[in-house]
Design a protein around this motif. Structure first.
Motif, PDB file in Angstrom:
ATOM      1  N   ILE A   7       1.049  -1.167  -0.119  1.00 41.35           N
ATOM      2  CA  ILE A   7       0.266   0.273   0.110  1.00 41.35           C
ATOM      3  C   ILE A   7       0.946   1.219  -0.327  1.00 41.35           C
ATOM      4  O   ILE A   7       0.892   2.280  -0.521  1.00 41.35           O
ATOM      5  CB  ILE A   7      -1.097  -0.073   1.204  1.00 41.35           C
ATOM      6  CG1 ILE A   7      -2.329  -1.130   0.844  1.00 41.35           C
ATOM      7  CG2 ILE A   7      -1.473   1.341   1.754  1.00 41.35           C
ATOM      8  CD1 ILE A   7      -3.422  -1.561   2.134  1.00 41.35           C
ATOM      9  N   ILE A   8       2.009   1.215   0.851  1.00 36.25           N
ATOM     10  CA  ILE A   8       2.590   2.379   0.390  1.00 36.25           C
ATOM     11  C   ILE A   8       3.253   2.627  -0.243  1.00 36.25           C
ATOM     12  O   ILE A   8       3.494   3.261  -0.976  1.00 36.25           O
ATOM     13  CB  ILE A   8       3.444   2.196   1.919  1.00 36.25           C
ATOM     14  CG1 ILE A   8       3.148   2.205   3.029  1.00 36.25           C
ATOM     15  CG2 ILE A   8       4.803   3.165   2.111  1.00 36.25           C
ATOM     16  CD1 ILE A   8       3.868   1.454   4.654  1.00 36.25           C
ATOM     17  N   LEU A   9       3.669   1.288  -0.419  1.00 35.55           N
ATOM     18  CA  LEU A   9       4.580   1.817  -2.175  1.00 35.55           C
ATOM     19  C   LEU A   9       3.592   2.037  -3.102  1.00 35.55           C
ATOM     20  O   LEU A   9       4.457   2.964  -3.855  1.00 35.55           O
ATOM     21  CB  LEU A   9       5.388   0.437  -2.349  1.00 35.55           C
ATOM     22  CG  LEU A   9       6.316  -0.460  -2.080  1.00 35.55           C
ATOM     23  CD1 LEU A   9       6.835  -1.897  -2.279  1.00 35.55           C
ATOM     24  CD2 LEU A   9       8.285   0.675  -1.666  1.00 35.55           C
ATOM     25  N   VAL A  10       3.155   1.982  -3.457  1.00 35.85           N
ATOM     26  CA  VAL A  10       1.579   2.123  -4.826  1.00 35.85           C
ATOM     27  C   VAL A  10       1.480   3.919  -4.569  1.00 35.85           C
ATOM     28  O   VAL A  10       1.447   4.117  -5.484  1.00 35.85           O
ATOM     29  CB  VAL A  10       0.690   1.489  -4.544  1.00 35.85           C
ATOM     30  CG1 VAL A  10      -0.295   1.209  -3.955  1.00 35.85           C
ATOM     31  CG2 VAL A  10       0.228   1.448  -6.256  1.00 35.85           C
ATOM     32  N   MET A  11       1.490   4.228  -3.273  1.00 35.80           N
ATOM     33  CA  MET A  11       0.298   5.753  -3.149  1.00 35.80           C
ATOM     34  C   MET A  11       1.603   6.370  -3.343  1.00 35.80           C
ATOM     35  O   MET A  11       1.727   7.259  -3.796  1.00 35.80           O
ATOM     36  CB  MET A  11      -0.144   5.547  -1.324  1.00 35.80           C
ATOM     37  CG  MET A  11      -1.044   5.147  -1.808  1.00 35.80           C
ATOM     38  SD  MET A  11      -2.334   4.819  -0.008  1.00 35.80           S
ATOM     39  CE  MET A  11      -2.528   6.953   0.027  1.00 35.80           C
ATOM     40  N   VAL A  12       3.401   5.882  -2.826  1.00 36.79           N
ATOM     41  CA  VAL A  12       4.270   6.697  -2.788  1.00 36.79           C
ATOM     42  C   VAL A  12       4.777   6.608  -4.533  1.00 36.79           C
ATOM     43  O   VAL A  12       4.885   7.630  -4.746  1.00 36.79           O
ATOM     44  CB  VAL A  12       5.339   6.014  -2.127  1.00 36.79           C
ATOM     45  CG1 VAL A  12       6.742   6.641  -2.635  1.00 36.79           C
ATOM     46  CG2 VAL A  12       5.420   6.442  -0.590  1.00 36.79           C
ATOM     47  N   GLY A  13       4.874   5.387  -5.173  1.00 35.58           N
ATOM     48  CA  GLY A  13       5.054   5.613  -6.194  1.00 35.58           C
ATOM     49  C   GLY A  13       3.691   6.288  -6.793  1.00 35.58           C
ATOM     50  O   GLY A  13       4.536   7.370  -8.093  1.00 35.58           O
ATOM     51  N   ALA A  14       2.715   6.158  -7.252  1.00 35.87           N
ATOM     52  CA  ALA A  14       1.862   7.121  -7.868  1.00 35.87           C
ATOM     53  C   ALA A  14       2.071   8.625  -7.545  1.00 35.87           C
ATOM     54  O   ALA A  14       1.998   9.079  -8.822  1.00 35.87           O
ATOM     55  CB  ALA A  14       0.471   6.560  -7.089  1.00 35.87           C
ATOM     56  N   MET A  15       2.296   9.212  -6.280  1.00 32.19           N
ATOM     57  CA  MET A  15       2.175  10.397  -6.180  1.00 32.19           C
ATOM     58  C   MET A  15       3.526  11.114  -6.445  1.00 32.19           C
ATOM     59  O   MET A  15       3.607  12.051  -6.859  1.00 32.19           O
ATOM     60  CB  MET A  15       2.568  10.639  -4.201  1.00 32.19           C
ATOM     61  CG  MET A  15       1.193  10.029  -3.522  1.00 32.19           C
ATOM     62  SD  MET A  15       1.436  10.554  -1.718  1.00 32.19           S
ATOM     63  CE  MET A  15       2.041  11.836  -1.738  1.00 32.19           C
ATOM     64  N   PHE A  16       4.585   9.918  -6.862  1.00 30.54           N
ATOM     65  CA  PHE A  16       6.095  10.392  -6.998  1.00 30.54           C
ATOM     66  C   PHE A  16       5.429  10.819  -8.461  1.00 30.54           C
ATOM     67  O   PHE A  16       6.511  12.025  -9.647  1.00 30.54           O
ATOM     68  CB  PHE A  16       7.095   9.723  -7.138  1.00 30.54           C
ATOM     69  CG  PHE A  16       8.019   9.246  -6.180  1.00 30.54           C
ATOM     70  CD1 PHE A  16       7.507  10.445  -5.180  1.00 30.54           C
ATOM     71  CD2 PHE A  16       8.523   8.255  -5.407  1.00 30.54           C
ATOM     72  CE1 PHE A  16       8.552   9.997  -4.555  1.00 30.54           C
ATOM     73  CE2 PHE A  16       9.304   7.951  -4.349  1.00 30.54           C
ATOM     74  CZ  PHE A  16       9.681   9.554  -3.374  1.00 30.54           C
ATOM     75  N   TRP A  17       4.995  10.159  -9.762  1.00 30.84           N
ATOM     76  CA  TRP A  17       4.413  10.525 -10.705  1.00 30.84           C
ATOM     77  C   TRP A  17       3.518  11.751 -11.226  1.00 30.84           C
ATOM     78  O   TRP A  17       3.384  12.734 -12.402  1.00 30.84           O
ATOM     79  CB  TRP A  17       3.200   9.174 -11.297  1.00 30.84           C
ATOM     80  CG  TRP A  17       3.700   8.237 -12.261  1.00 30.84           C
ATOM     81  CD1 TRP A  17       5.098   8.089 -13.021  1.00 30.84           C
ATOM     82  CD2 TRP A  17       4.166   6.779 -11.701  1.00 30.84           C
ATOM     83  NE1 TRP A  17       5.425   6.461 -12.794  1.00 30.84           N
ATOM     84  CE2 TRP A  17       4.538   5.670 -12.162  1.00 30.84           C
ATOM     85  CE3 TRP A  17       2.664   6.237 -10.715  1.00 30.84           C
ATOM     86  CZ2 TRP A  17       4.891   4.508 -12.205  1.00 30.84           C
ATOM     87  CZ3 TRP A  17       2.607   4.339 -10.835  1.00 30.84           C
ATOM     88  CH2 TRP A  17       3.632   3.391 -11.638  1.00 30.84           C
TER      89      TRP A  17
END
Length: 314
Positions: A7-17
């Motif tokens: 959950i943390i990885l997908v949210m952080v990754g999407a925010m980075f995009w």
């Protein structure tokens, strides 16, 4: 713990995009960075990075085996040019002519385009959810682009054209990738597609043709952020998150990308955003949520994610 990590990885990754798009907008508008150079550079470095991960951490034989079959090699080149490069360039061009918020939201029309395409090809059945998502997409786009005024557009026409083309490119990217992703790991396909796209665009603007001495320290920091956080880490985090999350969960949590793009564009870049544009944004975000929680036969996007295949390319 694995689920929480996902959950943390997908949210952080999407925010980075999302934030990466806004940072790119600042590079274009305040530091006069050429869109061709930025797309070429970020694709080349990110592609090499993903292939390196595959080589050292996963099945290294696939990295070069993909070129041993002529048919697969041709498909990969087409995917790299008309899929990866097209999506990257049109998205960045839309940001260059407008802003990251509008570009990201227009790109998120791709799932609706895929639904319409599959229905016309008689590969999917029209449902009430489909009708509602198409309606929300149209209404959302109308308010987003006009701010409620029929007489004038609140977004430059070139930004709209490039944004819509970005959605079309993402739809093609998603559908065309399916047979390739069934044969090889996603890191291999996406990594090589990035490298192919960067090589092709290098003939237009080689990555080494830029006067970096004229840039400020702030501009350097933004370029590093776009390449490392907005591209390399964003892809890697999203891919890793799919090891512990379901398709619908990843899709829903991935909606933090347009949220991040909108909020950073409005509150950091101080871009004007009218009340009706917020309504349009809400419609498109609701459309994303409906697609993510839709309970029927998986769409190509959901099917690819379910099979642990990365689709994000922003």
């Amino acid at each position: 713990m694995n689920r929480q990590k996902g959950i943390i990885l997908v949210m952080v990754g999407a925010m980075f995009w999302g934030i990466g798009g806004t940072v790119s907008s600042r590079l274009f508008h305040e530091f006069d960075i050429d869109v061709n150079w930025l797309v070429t550079t970020r694709l080349l470095i990110a592609g090499i990075f993903l292939l390196t991960i595959q080589f050292f951490l996963k099945n290294r034989t696939q990295v070069f085996h993909v070129w041993k079959k002529k048919r697969v090699a041709i498909q990969l080149i087409i995917f790299g040019l008309l899929g990866m490069l097209a999506v990257q360039y049109t998205y960045m061009a839309s940001i260059n002519h407008g802003n990251a918020a509008v570009a990201t939201l227009l790109q998120y029309l791709a799932p609706v385009m895929i639904i319409v395409y599959l229905i016309f090809r008689k590969q999917a059945v029209l449902t009430r959810i489909d009708v509602l998502t198409v309606f929300l997409a149209l209404v959302g786009c109308f308010f987003l682009l006009t701010n409620g005024s029929i007489s004038q557009l609140s977004v430059p026409i070139p930004a709209i054209i490039w944004g819509v083309l970005s959605g079309v490119s993402l739809a093609f990217y998603t559908l065309y990738a399916i047979p390739l992703l069934k044969q090889y790991d996603s890191l291999v396909i996406v990594g090589w597609a990035m490298v192919i796209g960067s090589i092709a665009l290098s003939f237009v603007h080689p990555p080494w043709q830029i006067d970096l001495t004229s840039l400020t320290g702030e501009a350097y920091a933004y370029i590093v952020f776009v390449i490392i956080f907005g591209t390399m880490l964003a892809f890697w985090f999203y891919i890793e998150s799919l090891q512990s999350l379901l398709a619908k969960e990843a899709s829903l949590l991935g909606s933090t990308e347009p949220l991040a793009a909108v909020f950073t564009t409005v509150f950091w870049l101080k871009a004007p955003f009218g009340i009706f544009q917020w309504v349009g944004t809400a419609c498109i975000l609701l459309m994303i949520v409906l697609l993510a929680v839709k309970k029927d036969v998986p769409s190509p996007i959901e099917e690819n994610i379910q099979n642990k295949k990365p689709l994000k390319i922003s």
